[in-house]
Design a protein around this motif. Structure first.
Motif, PDB file in Angstrom:
ATOM      1  N   THR A 120       4.363  48.556  38.354  1.00  0.00           N
ATOM      2  CA  THR A 120       3.507  49.345  39.256  1.00  0.00           C
ATOM      3  C   THR A 120       3.890  50.510  39.493  1.00  0.00           C
ATOM      4  O   THR A 120       4.973  50.788  39.343  1.00  0.00           O
ATOM      5  CB  THR A 120       3.627  48.429  40.712  1.00  0.00           C
ATOM      6  OG1 THR A 120       5.054  48.561  41.315  1.00  0.00           O
ATOM      7  CG2 THR A 120       3.199  46.764  40.519  1.00  0.00           C
ATOM      8  N   TYR A 144       4.696  51.777  42.203  1.00  0.00           N
ATOM      9  CA  TYR A 144       5.854  51.699  43.090  1.00  0.00           C
ATOM     10  C   TYR A 144       7.271  51.730  42.524  1.00  0.00           C
ATOM     11  O   TYR A 144       8.239  52.211  42.683  1.00  0.00           O
ATOM     12  CB  TYR A 144       5.742  50.648  44.297  1.00  0.00           C
ATOM     13  CG  TYR A 144       6.692  50.625  45.226  1.00  0.00           C
ATOM     14  CD1 TYR A 144       7.395  51.489  46.091  1.00  0.00           C
ATOM     15  CD2 TYR A 144       7.540  49.255  45.026  1.00  0.00           C
ATOM     16  CE1 TYR A 144       8.458  51.428  46.879  1.00  0.00           C
ATOM     17  CE2 TYR A 144       8.550  49.120  46.060  1.00  0.00           C
ATOM     18  CZ  TYR A 144       9.097  50.255  46.874  1.00  0.00           C
ATOM     19  OH  TYR A 144      10.292  50.087  47.460  1.00  0.00           O
ATOM     20  N   PRO A 183      -1.022  51.734  49.108  1.00  0.00           N
ATOM     21  CA  PRO A 183      -2.118  50.765  49.467  1.00  0.00           C
ATOM     22  C   PRO A 183      -2.454  49.810  48.325  1.00  0.00           C
ATOM     23  O   PRO A 183      -2.877  50.491  47.248  1.00  0.00           O
ATOM     24  CB  PRO A 183      -3.110  51.379  50.250  1.00  0.00           C
ATOM     25  CG  PRO A 183      -3.006  52.954  49.777  1.00  0.00           C
ATOM     26  CD  PRO A 183      -1.718  53.005  49.545  1.00  0.00           C
ATOM     27  N   TRP A 184      -2.687  48.604  48.260  1.00  0.00           N
ATOM     28  CA  TRP A 184      -2.988  47.725  47.309  1.00  0.00           C
ATOM     29  C   TRP A 184      -2.239  47.791  45.990  1.00  0.00           C
ATOM     30  O   TRP A 184      -2.619  47.467  44.947  1.00  0.00           O
ATOM     31  CB  TRP A 184      -4.285  48.007  46.931  1.00  0.00           C
ATOM     32  CG  TRP A 184      -5.292  47.775  48.111  1.00  0.00           C
ATOM     33  CD1 TRP A 184      -5.743  48.560  49.009  1.00  0.00           C
ATOM     34  CD2 TRP A 184      -6.031  46.387  48.293  1.00  0.00           C
ATOM     35  NE1 TRP A 184      -6.456  47.903  49.964  1.00  0.00           N
ATOM     36  CE2 TRP A 184      -6.784  46.467  49.645  1.00  0.00           C
ATOM     37  CE3 TRP A 184      -5.983  45.083  47.700  1.00  0.00           C
ATOM     38  CZ2 TRP A 184      -7.272  45.567  50.062  1.00  0.00           C
ATOM     39  CZ3 TRP A 184      -6.472  44.129  48.267  1.00  0.00           C
ATOM     40  CH2 TRP A 184      -7.290  44.418  49.550  1.00  0.00           C
ATOM     41  N   GLY A 185      -1.112  48.331  46.144  1.00  0.00           N
ATOM     42  CA  GLY A 185      -0.265  48.504  44.808  1.00  0.00           C
ATOM     43  C   GLY A 185      -0.718  49.481  43.805  1.00  0.00           C
ATOM     44  O   GLY A 185      -0.069  49.520  42.772  1.00  0.00           O
ATOM     45  N   ARG A 186      -1.588  50.284  44.336  1.00  0.00           N
ATOM     46  CA  ARG A 186      -2.167  51.355  43.380  1.00  0.00           C
ATOM     47  C   ARG A 186      -1.619  52.720  43.058  1.00  0.00           C
ATOM     48  O   ARG A 186      -1.861  53.154  41.964  1.00  0.00           O
ATOM     49  CB  ARG A 186      -3.833  51.630  43.623  1.00  0.00           C
ATOM     50  CG  ARG A 186      -4.475  50.429  43.688  1.00  0.00           C
ATOM     51  CD  ARG A 186      -4.687  49.892  42.429  1.00  0.00           C
ATOM     52  NE  ARG A 186      -6.195  49.608  42.429  1.00  0.00           N
ATOM     53  CZ  ARG A 186      -6.697  49.229  40.987  1.00  0.00           C
ATOM     54  NH1 ARG A 186      -5.812  49.324  40.029  1.00  0.00           N
ATOM     55  NH2 ARG A 186      -7.848  49.165  40.975  1.00  0.00           N
ATOM     56  N   THR A 187      -0.494  53.065  43.994  1.00  0.00           N
ATOM     57  CA  THR A 187       0.035  53.960  43.925  1.00  0.00           C
ATOM     58  C   THR A 187       1.717  53.867  44.650  1.00  0.00           C
ATOM     59  O   THR A 187       1.715  52.702  45.099  1.00  0.00           O
ATOM     60  CB  THR A 187      -0.374  55.544  44.741  1.00  0.00           C
ATOM     61  OG1 THR A 187      -0.362  54.781  46.033  1.00  0.00           O
ATOM     62  CG2 THR A 187      -1.897  55.599  44.141  1.00  0.00           C
TER      63      THR A 187
END
Length: 98
Positions: free
Chosen positions: A15, A17, A37-41
């Motif tokens: 991810t 993160y 948010p939502w693991g997108r960044t």
């Protein structure tokens, strides 16, 4: 939306993160990371609280953006590389965005 089998998205092994955390390991304790948010960044910040975003573009390449200045760059690596390599790549180029 994918229109053929060859356009199907591939699952990324890390991810953003996790990649941001690997960058913190490479850059030292003056840096911190938080998930987006939502693991997108993934989000990086230094001791001066300058915010950076780590993400993956549609082509599957990593990007790093200085959120305060709006400057960004793409790294010539796929997010499928190993975490230490990805973290070190971010550490090597983050100085270009100050």
């Amino acid at each position: 939306m994918a229109t053929s089998f060859h356009q199907q998205p591939t699952e990324q092994p890390h991810t953003p993160y996790e990649i941001a955390c690997a960058a913190v390991t490479a850059m030292g304790d003056q840096w911190g990371a938080r998930p987006g948010p939502w693991g997108r960044t993934g989000h990086l910040h230094n001791a001066d609280h300058t915010p950076f975003t780590v993400g993956v573009c549609e082509a599957g390449y990593l990007y790093l953006r200085n959120d305060e200045l709006g400057e960004s760059l793409h790294l010539p690596l796929s997010s499928t590389a190993d975490l230490p390599t990805l973290g070190q790549a971010i550490a090597n180029v983050i100085g270009e965005l100050f």
